[in-house]
Motif scaffolding. Structure first.
Motif, PDB file in Angstrom:
ATOM      1  N   GLU A   1       0.871  -1.182   0.000  1.00 51.26           N
ATOM      2  CA  GLU A   1       0.000   0.000   0.000  1.00 51.26           C
ATOM      3  C   GLU A   1       0.909   1.233   0.000  1.00 51.26           C
ATOM      4  N   PRO A   2       0.771   2.125  -0.986  1.00 50.90           N
ATOM      5  CA  PRO A   2       1.817   3.140  -1.193  1.00 50.90           C
ATOM      6  C   PRO A   2       1.997   4.159  -0.074  1.00 50.90           C
ATOM      7  N   VAL A   3       0.920   4.661   0.532  1.00 49.09           N
ATOM      8  CA  VAL A   3       1.099   5.729   1.526  1.00 49.09           C
ATOM      9  C   VAL A   3       1.883   5.214   2.738  1.00 49.09           C
ATOM     10  N   THR A   4       1.627   3.965   3.112  1.00 50.50           N
ATOM     11  CA  THR A   4       2.346   3.372   4.237  1.00 50.50           C
ATOM     12  C   THR A   4       3.835   3.239   3.907  1.00 50.50           C
ATOM     13  N   VAL A   5       4.146   2.831   2.680  1.00 46.66           N
ATOM     14  CA  VAL A   5       5.559   2.738   2.271  1.00 46.66           C
ATOM     15  C   VAL A   5       6.204   4.119   2.291  1.00 46.66           C
ATOM     16  N   LEU A   6       5.485   5.137   1.822  1.00 50.02           N
ATOM     17  CA  LEU A   6       6.068   6.486   1.790  1.00 50.02           C
ATOM     18  C   LEU A   6       6.350   7.000   3.203  1.00 50.02           C
TER      19      LEU A   6
ATOM     20  N   THR B   1     -12.618   0.736  12.382  1.00 48.10           N
ATOM     21  CA  THR B   1     -13.243  -0.105  11.357  1.00 48.10           C
ATOM     22  C   THR B   1     -14.644   0.365  10.966  1.00 48.10           C
ATOM     23  N   THR B   2     -15.114   1.488  11.530  1.00 49.62           N
ATOM     24  CA  THR B   2     -16.507   1.888  11.306  1.00 49.62           C
ATOM     25  C   THR B   2     -16.692   2.690  10.016  1.00 49.62           C
ATOM     26  N   HIS B   3     -15.850   3.687   9.811  1.00 49.27           N
ATOM     27  CA  HIS B   3     -16.005   4.556   8.636  1.00 49.27           C
ATOM     28  C   HIS B   3     -14.886   4.328   7.633  1.00 49.27           C
ATOM     29  N   THR B   4     -14.162   3.246   7.778  1.00 48.48           N
ATOM     30  CA  THR B   4     -13.033   2.961   6.893  1.00 48.48           C
ATOM     31  C   THR B   4     -13.373   1.764   6.012  1.00 48.48           C
ATOM     32  N   GLU B   5     -12.550   1.530   5.007  1.00 51.35           N
ATOM     33  CA  GLU B   5     -12.751   0.412   4.085  1.00 51.35           C
ATOM     34  C   GLU B   5     -11.971  -0.801   4.579  1.00 51.35           C
TER      35      GLU B   5
ATOM     36  N   PHE C   1     -10.924  -3.356   3.081  1.00 50.62           N
ATOM     37  CA  PHE C   1      -9.845  -3.738   2.159  1.00 50.62           C
ATOM     38  C   PHE C   1      -8.628  -2.829   2.351  1.00 50.62           C
ATOM     39  N   HIS C   2      -8.880  -1.514   2.471  1.00 50.81           N
ATOM     40  CA  HIS C   2      -7.769  -0.583   2.710  1.00 50.81           C
ATOM     41  C   HIS C   2      -7.099  -0.863   4.063  1.00 50.81           C
ATOM     42  N   VAL C   3      -7.910  -1.173   5.072  1.00 48.49           N
ATOM     43  CA  VAL C   3      -7.345  -1.510   6.384  1.00 48.49           C
ATOM     44  C   VAL C   3      -6.377  -2.678   6.228  1.00 48.49           C
ATOM     45  N   SER C   4      -6.799  -3.691   5.483  1.00 46.13           N
ATOM     46  CA  SER C   4      -5.959  -4.887   5.351  1.00 46.13           C
ATOM     47  C   SER C   4      -4.662  -4.585   4.607  1.00 46.13           C
TER      48      SER C   4
ATOM     49  N   TRP D   1      -2.176  -4.587  14.897  1.00 44.32           N
ATOM     50  CA  TRP D   1      -3.146  -3.489  14.816  1.00 44.32           C
ATOM     51  C   TRP D   1      -4.202  -3.706  15.875  1.00 44.32           C
ATOM     52  N   ALA D   2      -4.598  -2.604  16.507  1.00 41.49           N
ATOM     53  CA  ALA D   2      -5.642  -2.664  17.522  1.00 41.49           C
ATOM     54  C   ALA D   2      -6.920  -2.149  16.876  1.00 41.49           C
ATOM     55  N   ALA D   3      -7.849  -3.059  16.641  1.00 44.28           N
ATOM     56  CA  ALA D   3      -9.099  -2.661  15.990  1.00 44.28           C
ATOM     57  C   ALA D   3      -9.954  -1.871  16.974  1.00 44.28           C
ATOM     58  N   SER D   4     -10.536  -0.791  16.474  1.00 43.82           N
ATOM     59  CA  SER D   4     -11.415   0.007  17.325  1.00 43.82           C
ATOM     60  C   SER D   4     -12.580   0.537  16.497  1.00 43.82           C
ATOM     61  N   VAL D   5     -13.566   1.121  17.154  1.00 39.48           N
ATOM     62  CA  VAL D   5     -14.769   1.576  16.444  1.00 39.48           C
ATOM     63  C   VAL D   5     -14.975   3.068  16.664  1.00 39.48           C
ATOM     64  N   SER D   6     -15.785   3.660  15.790  1.00 37.82           N
ATOM     65  CA  SER D   6     -16.135   5.079  15.915  1.00 37.82           C
ATOM     66  C   SER D   6     -17.611   5.135  16.270  1.00 37.82           C
ATOM     67  N   GLY D   7     -17.916   5.448  17.525  1.00 40.06           N
ATOM     68  CA  GLY D   7     -19.291   5.315  17.994  1.00 40.06           C
ATOM     69  C   GLY D   7     -20.088   6.601  18.074  1.00 40.06           C
TER      70      GLY D   7
END
Lengths: 434, 354
Positions: free
Chosen positions: A76-81, B74-78, B80-83, B99-105
Motif C-alpha cells: 500500500e503506497p502511503v504506508t511505504v512512503l 473499522t466503522t467509517h473505513t474500508e 480492504f484498505h485496512v488490510s 493493529w488494535a481494531a477500534s470503532v467510531s461510535g
C-alpha cells in the motif's frame, strides 16, 4: 551559485504492469522494503524532485483467472512512503490514491499526516477507478459511471483542500461544513495545517474535462510520452488553460512518464532496448495482448507465426478485453497491427513488440541528456517521471551517468535548495482560503 | 490455566498529540531499549492527532525489534484498505506489525463521513470482528511461495496459490484476493479490547492479544479465564490468545505534571490507575504475574517520555534483575516476542484434501 532549475525529475517504482521486467539478475523483490529504500535513496542521491508509487486495488485478471505473467502484488503506497520518510531527507514522496473507494475526511487526514511526518514532502496523484470488478472489494461496490467518477473526483479534491484549509495558519481548528452532491462532511479536521499547506496535487489529463480540472487544481500533470509534436501540443493546450483559472504557466509542471535505456554507444543502447522489449513481451504475453484486442481465445496460435486471419469479435467476452482498449478502438488497432505485420513481415510477437510500450529515450548518456534537454527547451515538458528498468538497479545508471551531464549543462540542480517538495518544484505554497 | 511464561510488556505512546515524527521515534527507541514487546498508538477521528498507522510506519525503519501496534478504526473505513495498510506495515517493519481494531461510535464521527448514522456498540463491534476476519483472510489469500518467478514458463506467480476470499459481512463484502502478498508474520498481530462485553466476543474469536482493564489480580484472572473459555469455544487454542492488563501509570510521584503538548491532547484512557514509583510498579507486575492472573501488561503512561524512561530504567531493570523479564530480543518478529506461532494459511490444501 546553483543554476536555475529547468528540468524536474521523478522516479516511478516499477509496479504490477506489463512493462516491468522481473527476470534477470538485476531485478529484485517488488515487495521487500529494501527495494523501495534502495530506489528512493538512489533518487535522492540524484537530487530528484520526487519518488512515485502507484496503488493496486484489484489484481489483473485474464479469461477469469489472475494474470500471472507480470509482477503481481505491491504494498500500500502511503504506508511505504511514511516509512521512506524515515530514510530520506529531501526527496518528495508521491502516491497514487484512488478517490472512487475512499472518503475525503480519511484520505485528507492520511495525506496531511504524511506531509507532517516527512517535513513537507508529500504528493498525491488523484486517480479514479471505473472498473466494476474493483468495486467488489469495497463497501461502495459496483460499477461507477465515468462522468460521475470525474465529478466525484472534483468534489473530493475540493473537500480535501477545504479540510486542509480548516486550520488557520495561526493553528486554530475551525469546523468545516461541506454539503455536496457526493459528500457531506461536518466537523473538525484532526490534523493541523501541514508544512506544505496542501500536499502537492498530481493529476492525469487526457480528456478536455480532465485537462480543465488539472488546469484549475493540479500542481503537476502526469502524461504519456509521445511524439515531440504531440508533446508540444499537449503542453501548450494545458498551460493555455491556466489563465482562465487565474494561474500562471509556472504554477503547473507537466511531466511525461518516460523510460530510458543507456549504452556506451547508441548502437549498444538500441541493442539493450530491443533485449528489454523481448523480455517484456514473451510469446505468452504476445498472445494475451492479441486476445485483448481481438476479444477471442487465441491460445492455439503460435506467437512466432502470422496474425490471425479471423477478425476481432465485435462483442467479446468482457473477461478477455478487460482494462484494455475497447469497442471501435479495438477494431482500429487490429487493422493497424495487420497492416504493419504485412508491410514488414512481422510475427505476432514482433508486431506486439513493435506497437506497444517502446522506450522513450535510447542512447548514450550524452544522447539521452541532450534529448531530455531538448524536450524541455522546446516546450514539450517541464520534466520527466522515469520508469527505471529493471528495478531497483536500473535507476543507478541514470543517476550516475545522465544526471551529471544535465548538471554540466546547467539544466538540473546540483543540490537541493529547499526542504519541501513544493520548493523543489518551484511552486508557491497554496494561499490559505479559510 | 494460570499464566506461567515471563510477562509480556507493552507501552502506549499516547498523550498530547505531536506532529513531528521525532517525538514518536524517541519514545519507540526508548521502549526498544527496554526490550518491551510492543508499543501502541491510539487513533480516533474524534480527537487531534496524526494517523497512527502512518506514525508507526515512519518509526519502523529507525527501530529494529520493537512491535508496532497502531489503533485502526473499522466503522467509517474500508476493510480492504485496512488490510493492505496493516499488511504493508508488516512489510516495512519486517514482521513487527500489529493493529488494535477500534470503532467510531459517536454522532460527531459519523458526520465527518456522512455515510451512516452512529450505531450502537454491539453492531459496531460485530463489524469490527468481521473486519478482523476479512483482514486475516486477505493475509491468507496469498499462500507463501506464490511468487515463483519461473523464467522457463514466464510466470511470475503460481496463480493456484492466490485465492478469492468472498467474504460477506453484515455491512460489507470483499472479493479478494489481496493486492499485497502475504506479510512476513503471515498475519500481523490482532489486538482487541476485551473489557466490555460487546468487544470481548470479537476479541475471544479474533484477537491474538486481548487487553482488559482490571483493578485486582482476581478480576484480571476472571476476565482472562472468560476470554480463554470463549476462545476455546471458537475452536482456538487459548494459549494463542494473550491477555494483557491495561494500566494507566503515573510514575511522577509528587512532581507529577503532564508533558506540555502541542495540541493539548486527550486525557489517557479511563481505567485502573497506578500511581507510585518504578520499583512499586515492578512489584505489582511481578505479584500479578506470579498469581497467574495475566499474560502481561499494557502500560499507558500519563507523561509518556518521563514515565517511559522510568519504566525502562527502573521497572524493567528490576524485573530483569529478578529474572522475570528478558534482557534481549531472542526473535525478530512481534509474534516471536509474544510466543505466537506464524499462523497456518487456511487456504493451503493439505496432501489428503482434493
Amino acid at each position: 551559485m546553483t543554476p536555475p532549475v529547468r528540468i524536474h525529475l521523478a522516479a516511478h517504482f516499477p509496479g504490477a504492469d506489463d512493462s516491468t521486467v522481473w527476470a534477470g539478475s538485476r531485478s529484485r523483490s517488488h515487495i521487500d522494503f529494501s527495494s523501495f529504500e534502495h530506489l528512493a535513496r538512489t533518487a535522492e542521491r540524484g537530487l530528484f524532485d520526487f519518488f512515485f508509487l502507484s496503488e493496486g486495488l484489484r489484481l489483473r485478471e485474464h479469461k477469469g483467472r489472475i494474470h500471472d505473467l507480470d509482477v503481481v502484488g505491491r504494498p500500500e503506497p502511503v504506508t511505504v512512503l511514511n516509512a521512506l520518510a524515515a530514510v530520506t531527507d529531501r526527496l518528495g514522496l508521491a502516491a497514487a490514491v484512488d478517490v472512487t473507494f475512499n472518503e475525503p475526511y480519511e484520505l485528507a487526514r492520511r495525506l496531511a499526516s504524511l506531509d507532517h511526518l516527512s517535513g513537507g514532502r508529500a504528493a498525491w496523484n488523484v486517480v479514479t477507478t471505473s472498473d466494476a470488478r474493483t468495486g467488489e472489494n469495497f463497501r461502495r461496490g459496483g460499477r461507477h459511471d465515468r462522468a460521475d467518477a470525474a465529478a466525484r473526483a472534483e468534489e473530493f479534491l475540493r473537500t480535501a483542500r477545504a479540510l486542509w484549509d480548516s486550520w488557520t495558519p495561526s493553528g486554530e481548528a475551525r469546523p468545516l461544513v461541506h454539503h455536496g452532491q457526493h459528500f457531506t462532511v461536518e466537523g473538525e479536521f484532526t490534523v493541523p495545517r501541514s508544512p506544505q499547506g496542501h500536499p502537492v496535487v498530481i493529476q492525469e489529463a487526457d480528456s478536455a474535462r480532465e485537462r480543465e480540472f488539472a488546469a484549475a487544481s493540479a500542481d503537476v500533470v502526469l502524461t504519456r510520452h509521445g511524439t515531440p509534436e504531440a508533446g508540444r501540443a499537449f503542453y501548450a493546450d494545458v498551460k493555455g488553460r491556466l489563465a482562465h483559472h487565474g494561474r500562471d504557466p509556472g504554477d503547473l509542471r507537466i511531466m511525461p512518464g518516460v523510460t530510458c535505456v543507456l549504452g556506451d554507444t547508441d548502437a549498444e543502447a538500441r541493442e539493450k532496448a530491443a533485449e528489454i522489449r523481448g523480455q517484456q513481451v514473451s510469446p505468452r504475453h504476445a498472445i494475451v495482448a492479441l486476445e485483448q484486442i481481438w476479444g477471442r481465445d487465441l491460445s492455439s496460435y503460435d506467437a512466432d507465426g502470422p496474425l490471425p486471419g479471423i477478425d476481432p469479435d465485435p462483442d467479446p467476452d468482457p473477461a478477455l478485453v478487460q482494462g484494455r482498449v475497447r469497442g471501435a478502438d479495438r477494431l482500429a488497432v487490429a487493422s493497424a497491427w495487420r497492416a504493419l505485420s504485412q508491410a514488414k513481415g512481422l510475427s505476432i510477437r514482433q508486431t506486439v513488440i513493435e506497437t506497444t510500450g517502446r522506450q522513450s529515450f535510447i542512447g548514450t548518456p550524452r544522447t539521452v541528456a541532450a534529448a531530455l534537454e531538448e524536450s524541455v527547451a522546446t516546450g514539450a515538458a517541464d520534466g520527466f517521471v522515469l520508469l527505471p528498468q529493471p528495478a531497483p538497479g536500473g535507476l543507478d545508471d541514470f543517476v550516475d551517468r545522465v544526471v551529471p551531464l544535465l548538471q554540466e549543462r546547467g539544466v538540473f540542480r546540483s543540490r537541493y535548495t529547499g526542504t519541501t517538495l513544493r520548493s523543489h518544484l518551484g511552486l508557491a505554497e497554496p494561499v490559505w482560503k479559510g | 490455566m494460570p499464566a506461567t511464561r515471563p510477562p509480556h510488556l507493552a507501552v502506549a505512546l499516547d498523550g498530547p498529540a505531536h506532529c513531528d515524527a521525532s517525538h514518536y521515534v524517541t519514545l519507540a527507541r526508548l521502549a526498544e531499549q527496554g526490550v518491551l514487546d510492543f508499543v501502541t498508538l491510539g487513533d480516533s477521528f474524534a480527537r487531534p492527532g496524526l494517523d497512527a498507522l502512518a506514525v508507526l510506519s515512519r518509526v519502523a525503519p529507525v527501530t529494529e525489534r520493537i512491535g508496532l501496534v497502531p489503533t485502526v478504526t473499522t466503522t467509517h473505513t474500508e476493510p480492504f484498505h485496512v488490510s493492505t495498510a496493516v499488511a504493508t506495515l508488516d512489510w516495512v517493519s519486517r514482521g513487527r506489525a500489529g493493529w488494535a481494531a477500534s470503532v467510531s461510535g459517536t454522532e460527531a464521527e459519523a458526520r465527518l463521513f456522512g455515510r451512516r448514522p452512529a450505531a450502537p456498540p454491539d453492531a459496531l463491534w460485530r463489524e469490527a470482528g468481521e473486519v478482523a476476519e476479512v483482514v486475516a483472510r486477505l493475509c491468507d489469500s496469498w499462500e507463501d511461495g506464490a511468487e515463483i518467478r519461473d523464467t522457463s514458463t514466464g510466470r511470475f506467480i503460481d496463480r493456484d496459490k492466490l485465492h478469492h476470499v468472498d467474504f460477506r459481512g453484515s455491512t460489507f463484502s470483499v472479493r479478494g484476493p489481496s493486492t499485497v502478498p502475504r506479510p512476513p508474520q503471515g498475519r500481523p498481530v490482532t489486538v482487541l479490547d476485551g473489557t466490555a462485553e460487546h468487544s470481548r466476543a470479537a476479541a475471544a474469536r479474533h484477537a491474538d492479544v486481548v487487553l482488559v482493564r482490571a483493578k485486582t489480580p482476581q478480576q484480571a484472572a476472571a476476565l482472562r479465564a472468560d476470554v480463554r473459555r470463549r476462545a476455546r469455544e471458537h475452536g482456538r487454542d487459548p494459549d494463542t490468545c494473550k491477555v494483557l492488563v491495561s494500566l494507566v501509570v503515573d510514575l511522577g510521584g509528587r512532581e507529577s505534571a503532564p508533558e506540555p503538548g502541542l495540541l493539548g491532547g486527550p486525557p489517557p484512557a479511563a481505567g485502573p490507575h497506578f500511581s507510585g514509583g518504578p520499583v512499586e510498579l515492578a512489584e505489582l507486575i511481578a505479584r500479578w504475574h506470579e498469581q497467574g492472573a495475566v499474560d502481561g501488561f499494557h502500560l499507558a503512561p500519563i507523561a509518556p517520555h518521563r514515565d517511559l524512561e522510568r519504566i525502562v530504567n527502573g521497572t524493567v531493570a528490576l524485573l530483569q534483575h529478578r529474572g522475570l523479564f528478558r534482557t534481549f530480543y531472542p526473535g525478530g518478529t512481534l509474534r516471536e516476542h509474544l510466543g505466537l506461532a506464524r499462523p497456518a494459511n487456511r487456504y493451503v490444501r493439505t496432501g489428503a484434501a482434493s
